[in-house]
Write an enzyme that holds these catalytic residues in place. Structure first.
Site, PDB file in Angstrom:
ATOM      1  N   ASP A 197     -55.146  20.885  22.353  1.00  0.00           N
ATOM      2  CA  ASP A 197     -54.492  21.283  21.005  1.00  0.00           C
ATOM      3  C   ASP A 197     -55.128  21.704  20.403  1.00  0.00           C
ATOM      4  O   ASP A 197     -56.877  22.019  20.197  1.00  0.00           O
ATOM      5  CB  ASP A 197     -54.462  19.718  21.296  1.00  0.00           C
ATOM      6  CG  ASP A 197     -55.810  19.030  21.218  1.00  0.00           C
ATOM      7  OD1 ASP A 197     -56.245  19.230  21.736  1.00  0.00           O
ATOM      8  OD2 ASP A 197     -56.101  17.259  20.318  1.00  0.00           O
TER       9      ASP A 197
ATOM     10  N   HIS B  12     -59.887  22.278  25.686  1.00  0.00           N
ATOM     11  CA  HIS B  12     -58.511  21.646  25.205  1.00  0.00           C
ATOM     12  C   HIS B  12     -57.096  22.472  24.470  1.00  0.00           C
ATOM     13  O   HIS B  12     -57.967  23.397  23.828  1.00  0.00           O
ATOM     14  CB  HIS B  12     -59.060  20.323  24.051  1.00  0.00           C
ATOM     15  CG  HIS B  12     -59.222  20.440  23.379  1.00  0.00           C
ATOM     16  ND1 HIS B  12     -58.687  20.956  21.701  1.00  0.00           N
ATOM     17  CD2 HIS B  12     -60.923  21.107  22.453  1.00  0.00           C
ATOM     18  CE1 HIS B  12     -59.537  21.419  21.169  1.00  0.00           C
ATOM     19  NE2 HIS B  12     -60.573  20.972  20.752  1.00  0.00           N
TER      20      HIS B  12
ATOM     21  N   GLU C 237     -57.332  16.020  22.040  1.00  0.00           N
ATOM     22  CA  GLU C 237     -59.135  16.102  22.273  1.00  0.00           C
ATOM     23  C   GLU C 237     -58.968  16.170  20.585  1.00  0.00           C
ATOM     24  O   GLU C 237     -60.237  14.557  20.047  1.00  0.00           O
ATOM     25  CB  GLU C 237     -59.729  17.028  22.601  1.00  0.00           C
ATOM     26  CG  GLU C 237     -61.409  17.198  22.610  1.00  0.00           C
ATOM     27  CD  GLU C 237     -61.613  17.436  21.231  1.00  0.00           C
ATOM     28  OE1 GLU C 237     -62.748  17.557  20.949  1.00  0.00           O
ATOM     29  OE2 GLU C 237     -60.624  18.177  20.274  1.00  0.00           O
ATOM     30  N   GLU C 238     -58.257  16.468  19.706  1.00  0.00           N
ATOM     31  CA  GLU C 238     -59.140  16.500  17.729  1.00  0.00           C
ATOM     32  C   GLU C 238     -58.259  14.837  17.876  1.00  0.00           C
ATOM     33  O   GLU C 238     -58.421  14.189  16.357  1.00  0.00           O
ATOM     34  CB  GLU C 238     -57.717  17.455  17.369  1.00  0.00           C
ATOM     35  CG  GLU C 238     -58.057  19.189  18.272  1.00  0.00           C
ATOM     36  CD  GLU C 238     -59.803  19.233  17.546  1.00  0.00           C
ATOM     37  OE1 GLU C 238     -60.051  18.108  16.638  1.00  0.00           O
ATOM     38  OE2 GLU C 238     -59.951  20.244  18.077  1.00  0.00           O
TER      39      GLU C 238
END
Length: 493
Positions: free
Chosen positions: A79, A77, A146-147
């Site tokens: 981010d 990902h 994602e985060e």
């Protein structure tokens, strides 16, 4: 290139990570990085596409003679979790990350580094760029958000990926292959209020609880590190009746998936109680250091006068609202709920009280719930919802994502284990992680896909001072290249 990377190997991986440090990439703000990587892919002669969710997919043809081998998806990902210590002036939407090298570790002083998942992305980019590698068809899937809720993986459409194997490069312990992860969801709490006027003869004070280690709310949850919100609420709850304390603001935590390191309260109290407050806080500081000193040696609780640049809203939280917030936050669960009964040494269910933001007009808080079993994640979330409902407070479940159920008979896992033993002369370990990987969401849309996850050793992810072991990155590259070559040969399972 930043000089800190010039001596590091493999050079190609670190050059790509240098790019990721230079281009800001908070969750939901990955567009600039995605555009840069798309341009880079085009310059490399690689096909690419951006899907409706904002994910970037880059395809690289197989090496000559390997066209018929199974396709491999390399996944990470874009981010990163953006955390900075108080007093560190860093705008994650504009400022580059400043890495520091020392004792074999790369870290960022005062902020997160973004090795989670920047190293995984850099490894995949190095594979795309290297024309000497032997491999079957490659797809690199770079997801967004994602985060902050796994929005990219949530929005990935079925039928886009062509590969039947996937290497997720988003775990943080070298020498371990991950075959399962927790799923989870959020509980968001909102409650409005009408401010009371500041009582006559009251003065403001600012209370801060700082110095905690923080960390990843899944990976580190079993270590029972301190939660700054829970600890400060405990202090406020105890002091309020004795000092006539009225709550003006309460803020703690800055990311739902990070253990809160700091919490701050603006309070108002009678002038003749200011000395009592300071004396009581000194007692609490000593008590908390005694209780938490082994795991939180830098814990600090202190109060100060309001300064000219402090933004203090008008009024105070009504007494009844203050009681509801402090009582419920004190009673709310945080930490490990249950250990797995089927996977030894692994947390089954937990939750993180990750953020709170209160003012005289009410406020919001967030709980992130995780579990290896989706039904138990729902059960724990409903416990939290029910607790808040006792006071008529709105609590809503959102953003549920599935866990990744282990498949111990995975042919891809066998190949990875064999390659690891051959390359490094020792056995690897198989693990299930109490954190949210995108594998579960992707598997739900591609149920036939065989998935394994691995990565370098990263310490302190989701907290300032996050660090990656440089030597483990080189080993990851060696392993990744060898696995791809093994999968490209007819003998590979």
């Amino acid at each position: 290139m930043n000089p800190v990377f010039e001596s590091l190997q493999p050079a190609a991986v670190w050059a790509h990570f240098d790019t990721l440090c230079r281009i800001p990439r908070p969750s939901k703000q990955e567009a600039a990085l995605r555009a840069h990587l798309a341009q880079w892919a085009q310059a490399q002669g690689l096909s690419h596409q951006v899907d409706a969710a904002g994910n970037l997919l880059v395809r690289k043809p197989a090496s000559p003679g390997c066209e018929g081998r199974p396709g491999v998806v390399l996944q990470g990902h874009l981010d990163m979790v953006c955390q900075a210590n108080s007093g560190v002036a860093h705008d994650f939407s504009r400022d580059p990350i400043t890495p520091v090298l020392g004792d074999g570790w790369l870290r960022a002083e005062g902020t997160t580094l973004g090795a989670d998942n920047g190293i995984g992305v850099a490894l995949a980019l190095a594979v795309l760029a290297d024309r000497t590698l032997v491999h079957g068809p490659i797809e690199a899937l770079f997801t967004v958000d994602e985060e902050a809720g796994m929005g990219g993986a949530q929005g990935l459409a079925p039928g886009v990926l062509q590969g039947s194997l996937m290497l997720n490069l988003d775990t943080e312990e070298w020498g371990e292959f991950y075959l399962g992860c927790a799923g989870g969801l959020d509980v968001n709490v909102d409650r409005a209020a009408s401010a009371d006027a500041l009582p006559a003869g009251y003065r403001y004070r600012r209370i801060a609880l700082q110095g905690l280690r923080g960390g990843h709310s899944g990976v580190n949850i079993h270590e029972e590190r301190g939660n700054a919100i829970k600890l400060l609420v405990r202090v406020l709850h105890a002091l309020a009746p004795d000092c006539g304390l009225r709550l003006v603001t309460l803020q703690g935590g800055t990311a739902r998936n990070a253990l809160p390191r700091e919490a701050f309260a603006t309070v108002a109290l009678p002038i003749d109680q200011l000395a009592t407050l300071d004396a009581q806080l000194a007692v609490w500081h000593t008590l908390l250091r005694q209780e938490w000193g082994d795991v939180e040696p830098s814990l600090c609780l202190q109060a100060r006068d309001i300064q000219a640049d402090d933004a203090v809203p008008d009024g105070v939280l009504p007494q009844s609202e203050q009681d509801i917030w402090l009582d419920t936050l004190l009673a709310a669960p945080h930490g490990v709920k249950r250990q797995s009964q089927s996977v030894a040494g692994v947390v089954e269910s937990s939750n993180n009280l990750g953020m709170v933001d209160l003012s005289p007009l009410g406020g919001h808080c967030n709980f992130m719930v995780r579990s290896l079993r989706d039904s138990l994640a729902q059960a724990l979330a409903q416990e939290i919802v029910s607790l808040w409902r006792l006071s008529g407070t709105t609590a809503v479940c959102a953003g549920q994502y599935p866990g990744w159920t282990p498949r111990p008979d995975s042919a891809l896992l066998r190949t990875c284990q064999q390659v690891f033993a051959r390359e490094f002369g020792q056995a690897s370990h198989v693990q299930v992680i109490h954190a949210g990987l995108e594998c579960g969401l992707i598997l739900a849309k591609y149920p036939a896909m065989d998935i394994v996850s691995f990565g370098p050793t990263i310490r302190g992810a989701h907290a300032p001072g996050e660090a990656v072991e440089v030597a483990s990155v080189a080993r990851c590259w060696q392993l990744l290249v060898a696995i791809l070559q093994a999968l490209a040969t007819p003998a590979a399972g």
